[in-house]
Design a protein around this motif. Structure first.
Motif: not given
Length: 447
Positions: A325-326, A328, A359
């Motif tokens: 997942t991208t 943060e 994440s």
């Protein structure tokens, strides 16, 4: 029996379950490797190759730029593409040797020196210096300098820092489980550098946090017939692996910001550093690789990887399956002492410990408020200072008050920022002022 520890500290979520059960995997780099000439504290290394040279793995490509410096070795065979500034993890542009990997991995041939028992103190330190070994826990201080105190006969303890208290990191844990013999023999080699009396050498301490009972049991089994080596279980608490905290927990001796461990008869080295000493002295291998943890809830397949120095962080991440997942937040190192990254196309170095992908960026989401004088930062501070007050002095640039209130005793561990209910960036404020004071000290009082 009371657990060995220090006053203060915190218990953050450790995140180690993500990667601690993942055995070390070897990964091969891509077509290009980059070797920054500043991979250590001290003077940059000086290139001894030029564009177009073909080099072999284990060949020296840069020599130390002074006593406090360290040489650099090619970790693959290939051709020197250029010597030019390249960006590193901190965002700085550093002069670097760029090598095109030929994929053959031909090496220079490695031959162990004489048995270490037959080597003199000077011989062993020369081998360590020539191998380019630096502190691999993140500090990057040239190891041969640390092992050369003014009065070596006064060193009573050589401490193997196996605490690995930084959350998420498990590379030292895997190293202890998979190559414990190298750690034990490497420690014995270092102990022989400090002869307190004829035929009597410094005592070795292997210091491990008690959240690693398998390592403690294994290392005690390996050292049961070596009376001059003790395995000590430490209370699991951050920053148990800090040099000052580790020395106090294992020996009861105290040091401050004006002292070195050698001033209280101690020398401390990280697990990976000690194994690098083993490989240099026992196998004749210079420092060309290290273990890197790739982890975090944003990483597809967290694990521990044996990485050839110069490999890009992007390639290391790819070995862990990339991001699921991208993230943060991407951090070089751990969440407490590491720093944010904005580009993964930068090289790993001798001091690369981990790549952490989160994440959620909880810190960025925090809104700092006013101090409520709760005193929690004082309770957790291992340096026994008053972080809230020091941060105020730093924010108002009151250098005199900062120094009078022992601001230089801060070890920048981040405990105060972590515990602060007002979410004040205490460590960051104090760290900025400490940087200014250290710079002034170097320049004779000029900023």
């Amino acid at each position: 029996m009371a657990k060995l520890t220090f006053v203060g500290g915190i218990h953050p979520y450790d995140g180690k379950d993500l990667s601690k059960d993942k055995p070390i995997q070897d990964i091969l780099p891509g077509n290009e490797l980059v070797y920054p000439l500043s991979q250590h504290i001290g003077a940059p290394a000086k290139p001894i190759v030029v564009k177009g040279d073909r080099v072999l793995a284990g060949q020296k490509i840069a020599e130390g730029g002074g006593f406090v410096s360290a040489p650099i070795y090619a970790s693959v065979s290939g051709t020197v593409k250029s010597i030019e500034p390249r960006r590193v993890v901190t965002g700085d542009m550093i002069m670097s040797i760029v090598l095109e990997n030929d994929g053959l991995y031909e090496d220079v041939g490695f031959y162990p020196p004489a048995p270490y028992e037959n080597l003199s103190r000077e011989d062993i330190i020369d081998i360590i210096r020539e191998a380019g070994i630096v502190g691999m826990g993140g500090a990057g201080f040239p190891t041969h300098v640390k092992l050369s105190p003014k009065e070596p006969e006064k060193i009573e303890y050589v401490i193997a820092n196996c605490a690995e208290c930084e959350p998420y990191l498990t590379s030292d844990y895997r190293r202890m489980l998979e190559e414990p013999e190298k750690l034990v023999v490497g420690l014995q080699i270092l102990m022989r550098l400090f002869e307190n009396a004829p035929g009597k050498y410094a005592h070795g301490i292997i210091a491990v946090e008690d959240n690693k009972p398998d390592c403690i049991s294994l290392l005690r089994q390996l050292t049961k017939d070596i009376p001059e080596v003790s395995v000590k279980a430490l209370k699991t608490k951050y920053p148990q692996g800090g040099e000052r905290q580790l020395i106090y927990a294992t020996t009861g001796r105290k040091i401050n910001s004006t002292m070195l461990p050698a001033d209280v008869g101690c020398v401390v080295n990280n697990v990976d550093t000690i194994v690098a000493v083993y490989r240099a002295v026992m196998e004749g291998r210079p420092l060309m690789e290290r273990i890197v943890t790739v982890t975090g809830d944003a990483v597809a397949s967290p694990g521990n990887f044996r990485v050839k120095i110069g490999t890009s962080y992007q390639e290391i991440l790819n070995a862990a399956g990339g991001f699921r997942t991208t993230p943060e937040k991407i951090i070089c190192g751990g969440p407490m002492m590491g720093f944010g990254m904005f580009d993964l196309n930068v090289p790993s170095t001798k001091t690369s410990t981990a790549l952490l992908g989160l994440s959620k960026d909880d810190v960025a989401a925090m809104e700092p408020g006013p101090c409520i004088n709760c005193g929690r930062c004082v309770e957790v501070c291992p340096g026994r200072v008053i972080p809230s007050r020091l941060a105020d002095y730093a924010e108002h640039f009151d250098e005199e008050a900062f120094l009078e209130n022992h601001g230089m005793e801060c070890c920048e561990c981040g405990c105060c920022s972590f515990i602060c209910p007002a979410k004040r960036p205490l460590t960051q404020e104090i760290k900025s002022m400490r940087k200014i004071q250290l710079a002034k000290k170097k320049t004779g009082g000029k900023a």
